[in-house]
Scaffold this active site. Structure first.
Site, PDB file in Angstrom:
ATOM      1  N   LYS A 102      41.134  43.607  43.741  1.00  0.00           N
ATOM      2  CA  LYS A 102      40.703  42.207  43.763  1.00  0.00           C
ATOM      3  C   LYS A 102      41.465  41.427  44.847  1.00  0.00           C
ATOM      4  O   LYS A 102      40.870  40.626  45.580  1.00  0.00           O
ATOM      5  CB  LYS A 102      40.901  41.577  42.374  1.00  0.00           C
ATOM      6  CG  LYS A 102      39.959  42.196  41.341  1.00  0.00           C
ATOM      7  CD  LYS A 102      40.324  41.882  39.893  1.00  0.00           C
ATOM      8  CE  LYS A 102      39.470  42.721  38.948  1.00  0.00           C
ATOM      9  NZ  LYS A 102      39.839  42.571  37.525  1.00  0.00           N
ATOM     10  N   GLN A 106      44.496  40.001  33.818  1.00  0.00           N
ATOM     11  CA  GLN A 106      43.995  41.374  33.747  1.00  0.00           C
ATOM     12  C   GLN A 106      44.230  41.955  32.350  1.00  0.00           C
ATOM     13  O   GLN A 106      45.341  41.902  31.826  1.00  0.00           O
ATOM     14  CB  GLN A 106      44.710  42.231  34.814  1.00  0.00           C
ATOM     15  CG  GLN A 106      44.187  43.640  34.932  1.00  0.00           C
ATOM     16  CD  GLN A 106      42.743  43.719  35.443  1.00  0.00           C
ATOM     17  OE1 GLN A 106      42.363  43.019  36.365  1.00  0.00           O
ATOM     18  NE2 GLN A 106      41.934  44.544  34.812  1.00  0.00           N
ATOM     19  N   ASP A 160      36.490  34.960  35.358  1.00  0.00           N
ATOM     20  CA  ASP A 160      36.071  36.189  34.672  1.00  0.00           C
ATOM     21  C   ASP A 160      34.953  35.905  33.663  1.00  0.00           C
ATOM     22  O   ASP A 160      34.333  36.832  33.133  1.00  0.00           O
ATOM     23  CB  ASP A 160      37.259  36.808  33.911  1.00  0.00           C
ATOM     24  CG  ASP A 160      37.810  38.044  34.617  1.00  0.00           C
ATOM     25  OD1 ASP A 160      37.105  38.602  35.478  1.00  0.00           O
ATOM     26  OD2 ASP A 160      38.944  38.445  34.286  1.00  0.00           O
TER      27      ASP A 160
END
Ligand code: NDP
Length: 293
Positions: free
Chosen positions: A53, A97, A120
């Site tokens: 990312k 994450q 997200d």
């Protein structure tokens, strides 16, 4: 003839569009979009995903910040990290994450992320808006699959989509998006999970089959209808003595046997994975422009 749904090439096309959008912003004196990623502990897969990312941010001209915290961080300390990122006006969006260490409740942390920065799409506000077809941040993996279908020009109207898996980050949002009144969309959707009886009876009726269960080579040729579109979300590490690392990544679909039956199929790697990252980048640009509106 089987066609490959090339996520790598499609993600590069999206990245080129994002790079152009960033350059246009800079010419107008606007800031670079800025994504932050919070990485807790030393999970090698998580580290690799976050690394991809951060690298994608550099490719499209975004700023990125990696916030690394030790496995021993308390939930309260992590919540403070999230609050600081919420309050930091230069950060347009951020991700935490997953998975987090066992002593931390993932849901409490995800709910602490401000919905406007939740690139997200995991906050209940964004999940609820998605269910109601309202503008929101979509979770990156199903969003990437929708882009892949769209850009390949695959007609989904009236098709029967069967989703294997009902997780809140892949299976459930995938079902919601495919049944939307739109293009892609307008599918009739069946969602299967570990308690589904006669699973192959369902999969054999799929015009579009999305496998998101996390079991290597679970979908075999006898489970797939001739001419189906098969989307393989799975990322499974299996032993491979011919590799230096002793392992390789493979999907949930027995690709060699299934591909000849398909009209379209995603490879692993090079299918859904790169599209997930490209979608996260699109959400970050969106968060940045939303903040200016
Ligand atoms: P989860 O483990 O959260 O969910 C798995 C789902 O599969 C559950 O709904 C489970 O059912 C179902 N399932 C498990 N075994 C069976 C079975 N034998 N028959 C039918 N259903 C079954 O996984 P995720 O959704 O997070 O991820 C799925 C896969 O996708 C993983 O390999 C993951 O690594 C990969 N992934 C890939 C991404 C990418 O960018 N390419 C992004 C995210 C995930 P139940 O609910 O009943 O337990």
């Amino acid at each position: 003839m089987t066609q490959i749904l090339d996520g790598k090439a499609t993600s590069l096309a999206i990245e080129a569009e994002l790079t152009e959008a960033v350059n246009a912003r800079l010419e107008r004196g606007l800031k670079r979009p800025h994504l932050a990623a919070v990485l807790v502990g030393e999970n090698p897969a998580s580290r690799a995903y976050v690394g991809h990312k951060v690298k994608a941010c550099a490719r499209v001209g975004f700023e990125s910040t990696l916030v690394e915290k030790p496995e021993t961080i308390s939930q309260e300390e992590l919540l403070q990290v999230v609050r600081d990122l919420n309050a930091n006006a230069d950060i347009d969006g951020f991700i935490v994450q997953l998975p987090l260490p066992d002593h931390i409740d993932d849901q409490v942390v995800l709910e602490a992320v401000h919905p406007a920065k939740d690139v997200d799409g995991f906050h209940p506000v964004n999940a609820g808006k998605m269910a109601l077809d309202l503008p929101c941040f979509l979770p990156a993996t199903p969003m990437g699959i929708m882009s892949l279908l769209h850009r390949a020009g695959i007609d989904t109207q009236g098709k029967h989509a069967v989703i294997l898996g009902r997780s809140s980050i892949v299976g459930t949002p995938m079902a919601l998006l495919l049944r939307r009144n739109g293009a892609p969309g307008n599918c009739t959707v069946t969602v299967c999970h570990s308690r589904t009886k006669d699973l192959a009876e369902h999969t054999r009726r799929a015009d579009i089959l999305v496998a998101a269960i996390g079991r290597a080579h679970f979908v075999t040729a006898d489970m797939v209808k001739e001419g189906a579109v098969v989307i393989d979300v799975g990322i499974n590490r299996i032993p491979d003595a011919s590799r230096k690392s002793g392992a390789r990544l493979t999907g949930d679909v027995d690709y060699e046997a299934v591909a000849p039956k398909c009209s379209w199929i995603t490879p692993v790697p090079g299918g859904v994975g790169p599209m997930t990252i490209a979608s996260l980048m699109q959400n970050t640009l969106q968060a940045c422009t939303n903040a200016e509106a």
